[in-house]
Design a protein around this motif. Structure first.
Motif, PDB file in Angstrom:
ATOM      1  N   LYS A 217      58.592  48.343  59.232  1.00 33.16           N
ATOM      2  CA  LYS A 217      58.102  47.289  60.130  1.00 33.16           C
ATOM      3  C   LYS A 217      57.629  47.838  61.471  1.00 33.16           C
ATOM      4  N   THR A 218      58.184  48.964  61.874  1.00 34.08           N
ATOM      5  CA  THR A 218      57.807  49.516  63.177  1.00 34.08           C
ATOM      6  C   THR A 218      56.398  50.104  63.171  1.00 34.08           C
ATOM      7  N   THR A 219      55.822  50.286  61.983  1.00 32.78           N
ATOM      8  CA  THR A 219      54.468  50.847  61.903  1.00 32.78           C
ATOM      9  C   THR A 219      53.387  49.777  61.982  1.00 32.78           C
ATOM     10  N   ILE A 220      53.773  48.516  61.908  1.00 33.26           N
ATOM     11  CA  ILE A 220      52.799  47.423  61.949  1.00 33.26           C
ATOM     12  C   ILE A 220      52.307  47.229  63.379  1.00 33.26           C
ATOM     13  N   SER A 221      51.022  47.053  63.525  1.00 29.39           N
ATOM     14  CA  SER A 221      50.465  46.898  64.876  1.00 29.39           C
ATOM     15  C   SER A 221      51.022  45.641  65.539  1.00 29.39           C
ATOM     16  N   MET A 222      51.155  45.689  66.847  1.00 33.99           N
ATOM     17  CA  MET A 222      51.695  44.557  67.606  1.00 33.99           C
ATOM     18  C   MET A 222      50.797  43.330  67.462  1.00 33.99           C
ATOM     19  N   LYS A 223      49.501  43.576  67.370  1.00 35.10           N
ATOM     20  CA  LYS A 223      48.551  42.474  67.239  1.00 35.10           C
ATOM     21  C   LYS A 223      48.759  41.748  65.908  1.00 35.10           C
ATOM     22  N   LEU A 229      53.682  35.862  63.480  1.00 31.87           N
ATOM     23  CA  LEU A 229      54.582  34.922  64.157  1.00 31.87           C
ATOM     24  C   LEU A 229      53.853  33.642  64.542  1.00 31.87           C
ATOM     25  N   LYS A 230      52.581  33.755  64.843  1.00 29.65           N
ATOM     26  CA  LYS A 230      51.775  32.570  65.134  1.00 29.65           C
ATOM     27  C   LYS A 230      51.688  31.671  63.899  1.00 29.65           C
ATOM     28  N   VAL A 231      51.519  32.280  62.734  1.00 30.51           N
ATOM     29  CA  VAL A 231      51.457  31.508  61.487  1.00 30.51           C
ATOM     30  C   VAL A 231      52.765  30.757  61.266  1.00 30.51           C
ATOM     31  N   LEU A 232      53.892  31.424  61.519  1.00 28.59           N
ATOM     32  CA  LEU A 232      55.195  30.763  61.379  1.00 28.59           C
ATOM     33  C   LEU A 232      55.264  29.525  62.273  1.00 28.59           C
ATOM     34  N   PHE A 246      44.752  43.128  53.597  1.00 31.94           N
ATOM     35  CA  PHE A 246      44.033  43.895  54.605  1.00 31.94           C
ATOM     36  C   PHE A 246      43.083  44.852  53.886  1.00 31.94           C
ATOM     37  N   GLU A 247      41.879  44.934  54.393  1.00 27.95           N
ATOM     38  CA  GLU A 247      40.885  45.807  53.771  1.00 27.95           C
ATOM     39  C   GLU A 247      41.361  47.260  53.739  1.00 27.95           C
ATOM     40  N   HIS A 248      41.997  47.703  54.831  1.00 32.73           N
ATOM     41  CA  HIS A 248      42.431  49.096  54.907  1.00 32.73           C
ATOM     42  C   HIS A 248      43.951  49.225  54.923  1.00 32.73           C
ATOM     43  N   ASP A 249      44.595  48.682  55.951  1.00 32.55           N
ATOM     44  CA  ASP A 249      46.041  48.914  56.085  1.00 32.55           C
ATOM     45  C   ASP A 249      46.631  47.941  57.099  1.00 32.55           C
ATOM     46  N   ILE A 250      47.870  47.557  56.887  1.00 29.31           N
ATOM     47  CA  ILE A 250      48.541  46.596  57.764  1.00 29.31           C
ATOM     48  C   ILE A 250      48.913  47.211  59.105  1.00 29.31           C
ATOM     49  N   THR A 251      48.896  48.538  59.201  1.00 31.77           N
ATOM     50  CA  THR A 251      49.233  49.189  60.460  1.00 31.77           C
ATOM     51  C   THR A 251      48.094  49.118  61.468  1.00 31.77           C
ATOM     52  N   LYS A 252      46.896  48.809  60.991  1.00 34.39           N
ATOM     53  CA  LYS A 252      45.720  48.701  61.861  1.00 34.39           C
ATOM     54  C   LYS A 252      45.463  47.239  62.215  1.00 34.39           C
ATOM     55  N   ASP A 253      44.991  46.981  63.426  1.00 36.42           N
ATOM     56  CA  ASP A 253      44.749  45.616  63.889  1.00 36.42           C
ATOM     57  C   ASP A 253      43.834  44.858  62.926  1.00 36.42           C
ATOM     58  N   TYR A 254      44.194  43.610  62.669  1.00 37.49           N
ATOM     59  CA  TYR A 254      43.399  42.781  61.753  1.00 37.49           C
ATOM     60  C   TYR A 254      41.972  42.581  62.263  1.00 37.49           C
ATOM     61  N   SER A 255      41.794  42.654  63.571  1.00 40.56           N
ATOM     62  CA  SER A 255      40.477  42.442  64.161  1.00 40.56           C
ATOM     63  C   SER A 255      39.540  43.626  63.953  1.00 40.56           C
TER      64      SER A 255
END
Length: 302
Positions: A217-223, A229-232, A246-255
């Motif tokens: 979980k610590t590797t997931i980007s803060m964004k 958490l917004k979805v929750l 995610f097209e590439h990886d969950i560690t990279k920002d969704y944007s």
């Protein structure tokens, strides 16, 4: 109609939802039951999601394909564990076959755009991410000398030694597997090259032999964490299992990449988080202790 739906929901809960959590109120769970509800909330909350439509008449899906093109996904509007889902659909013939099969599960159906990428289940509770797993369709990896038939046997031995059964299923060598391999111009007797991944079934689900990998979980980007958490909060939930690609990886920002939220699960199947095929099993006890303190309204009513 309401009485029929109530009966069906109760039957689904009893038949298929063993091992699923129950930490949300009845009102919250009612708001998460269908893909249509999730799509509406995602849209209002500016959450990235695939374009799609809910339909009863197959012609609606045909027109959607004509407008948006392939690949597509077909799935029941109400379901779980990926039951009745079909993807990637790349032709009208596949489209109509998938619609027929999906409607055997539920009369109203979803058609939406498909994104090739990494498939995750993200479990969030108030203020924090509880657990993240990457999900894989059934597969074996070649070594350049072993047949697919033998690779399946070897993988099943590994799963048994890891004591993953019965939460994680055996890989199968049945007619469905043979047919799926044939579409790739493969047979059980073929020998894949070293490092070559051979997918044995299209669906990312445990029942046909899919597996999961724990993600730190610590590797997931803060964004990304903030978005989960917004979805929750948007669903006013105590806990959600969020399905996202995610097209590439969950560690990279969704944007910074393509990303689509598929659906939310108000009664996420948490048992599978205890049986990773890859990665280290997490101790989720502190999260469960926190959840057990909640006073849940009508928790036992589906």
């Amino acid at each position: 109609m309401k009485a029929i739906k109530k009966f069906i929901y109760a039957w689904i809960s009893q038949k298929f939802m063993g091992g699923c959590s129950s930490y949300n109120s009845l009102e919250t769970r009612k708001g998460c039951r269908s893909k249509e509800q999730a799509r509406d909330v995602f849209s209002k909350g500016s959450i990235p999601h695939a374009q799609g439509k809910i339909f009863f008449n197959p012609w609606v899906a045909h027109q959607f394909a004509k407008e948006h093109g392939f690949p597509l996904v077909i799935k029941p509007n109400v379901s779980g564990f990926s039951r009745g889902s079909h993807f990637p659909i790349t032709s009208y013939g596949q489209l109509y076959k998938a619609i027929f099969l999906a409607k055997l599960w539920w009369p109203t159906t979803v058609v939406e755009q498909y994104l090739q990428g990494k498939n995750y289940r993200v479990v969030v509770i108030k203020g924090q991410v509880m657990s993240v797993i990457e999900r894989f369709a059934p597969f074996v990896m070649g070594d350049g000398k072993t047949t697919i038939h033998q690779l399946i046997d070897q993988e099943n031995v590994v799963r048994e030694s890891m004591k993953l059964f019965p939460c994680i299923s055996h890989l199968k060598k049945n007619a469905i597997t043979v047919k799926f391999l044939k579409k790739q111009n493969l047979t059980l007797d073929d020998i894949p090259a070293e490092g070559e991944v051979i997918t044995l079934f299209y669906r990312i689900s445990l029942a046909p032999g899919g597996v999961v990998k724990t993600i730190d979980k610590t590797t997931i980007s803060m964004k990304n964490t903030a978005l989960f958490l917004k979805v929750l909060d948007l669903f006013d939930a105590n806990i959600l299992g969020i399905d996202v690609i995610f097209e590439h990886d969950i560690t990279k920002d969704y944007s910074d990449q393509k990303c689509i939220f598929l659906e939310v699960n108000s009664r996420p199947y948490l048992k599978m988080h205890d049986y990773p095929r890859f990665g280290k099993k997490e101790d989720l006890t502190p999260y469960f202790k926190q959840l057990e303190q909640l006073d849940i309204s009508q928790a036992d009513i589906f």
